[in-house]
Design a protein around this motif. Structure first.
Motif, short mmCIF file in Angstrom:
data_model
loop_
_atom_site.label_atom_id
_atom_site.label_comp_id
_atom_site.label_asym_id
_atom_site.label_seq_id
_atom_site.Cartn_x
_atom_site.Cartn_y
_atom_site.Cartn_z
N LEU A 100 0.84 -1.18 0.00
CA LEU A 100 0.00 0.00 0.00
C LEU A 100 0.88 1.25 0.00
N ARG A 120 -3.34 3.80 -1.70
CA ARG A 120 -4.28 3.53 -0.61
C ARG A 120 -5.69 4.02 -0.96
N HIS A 252 1.58 -0.49 5.66
CA HIS A 252 1.78 -0.14 4.25
C HIS A 252 2.57 -1.18 3.49
#
Length: 254
Positions: A100, A120, A252
């Motif tokens: 992400l 995202r 992430h």
């Protein structure tokens, strides 16, 4: 309903637990056998079908048909993914972990340095849609370059190629020679994508899935039996867009 054909099939050693039916399709010239995702069997016959000939054809295919029905009845639940860093996504047989990344102008889903980067999204549903659109776009480019040589080997004209969501079907060929392919196929190794493409192209030369059709496929892919077994193993694992609705965290990937 062709009751005599139905009676002829009923007299065969068809397993009692099978759900099957006979339908008359006037445009057909030969027997067609279709196995639904839940294992139900449809016998499509011409209006003037000979019950004895149909029964003989079904009897010869029962062993292979039984394997296919059993495989579909045992089908596992559709794969569900979580859109968090590290989740695995396949492209042409190679696996890539999801990463992400911050949203920004011009950012899009892409393969970058071995990762599948996903800007995202606001919701997991939006993220799943973006990934499906990425598979679709990649598939359109890859297939457009791939399919002309296969059509030449089969010896049939080639119409437009469309990549889309076909539900439970992996490929379809229309009367205008156009071919539709499910975007989820782009997760498979190229040898298995080729199998689906050749399958659809060969329908231009032989209707149904009988001996004539199988002969056409094997003229192009002599190892089709091996590829079909491989496809049967891989197909249940294909992700079709199902996601687990979990809120995004700060993970992430890295």
């Amino acid at each position: 309903m062709n009751t005599s054909v139905q009676q002829a099939i009923a007299a065969l050693p068809v397993p009692r637990e099978w759900l099957w039916e006979v339908v008359v399709r006037p445009r057909r010239r030969t027997l067609g056998i279709e196995v639904a995702p839940d294992g139900g069997v449809l016998f499509a016959v011409p209006a003037d079908a000979d019950p004895v000939a149909v029964a003989d054809a079904v009897r010869s295919r029962l062993p292979r048909l039984a394997l296919e029905v059993r495989r579909r009845q045992r089908r596992p639940d559709e794969p569900v993914k979580e859109l968090v860093g590290g989740t695995s996504f396949a492209y042409l047989g190679r696996r890539h972990r999801l990463k992400l990344v911050p949203r920004g102008e011009g950012r899009r889903v892409r393969l970058h340095r071995g990762w599948l980067e996903l800007p995202r999204p606001e919701t997991v549903s939006q993220g799943a849609l973006w990934i499906a659109e990425w598979y679709t776009a990649c598939g359109r480019r890859w297939l457009s370059a791939r399919i002309p040589s296969l059509a030449s080997r089969v010896g049939v004209p080639l119409g437009p190629v469309e990549v889309c969501d076909l539900g439970r079907h992996w490929g379809a060929r229309a009367q205008d020679a156009s071919i539709k392919v499910h975007w989820a196929l782009m997760q498979l190794p190229s040898a298995l994508v080729d199998l689906v493409l050749v399958h659809e192209l060969c329908h231009a030369r032989a209707a149904g899935h009988g001996a004539a059709f199988r002969r056409e496929v094997r003229l192009v892919l002599p190892d089709a039996d091996e590829r079909e077994r491989w496809f049967a193993d891989e197909e249940p694992n294909l992700w079709r867009g199902a996601i687990r609705e979990v809120p995004f965290s700060g993970h992430h990937g890295h």
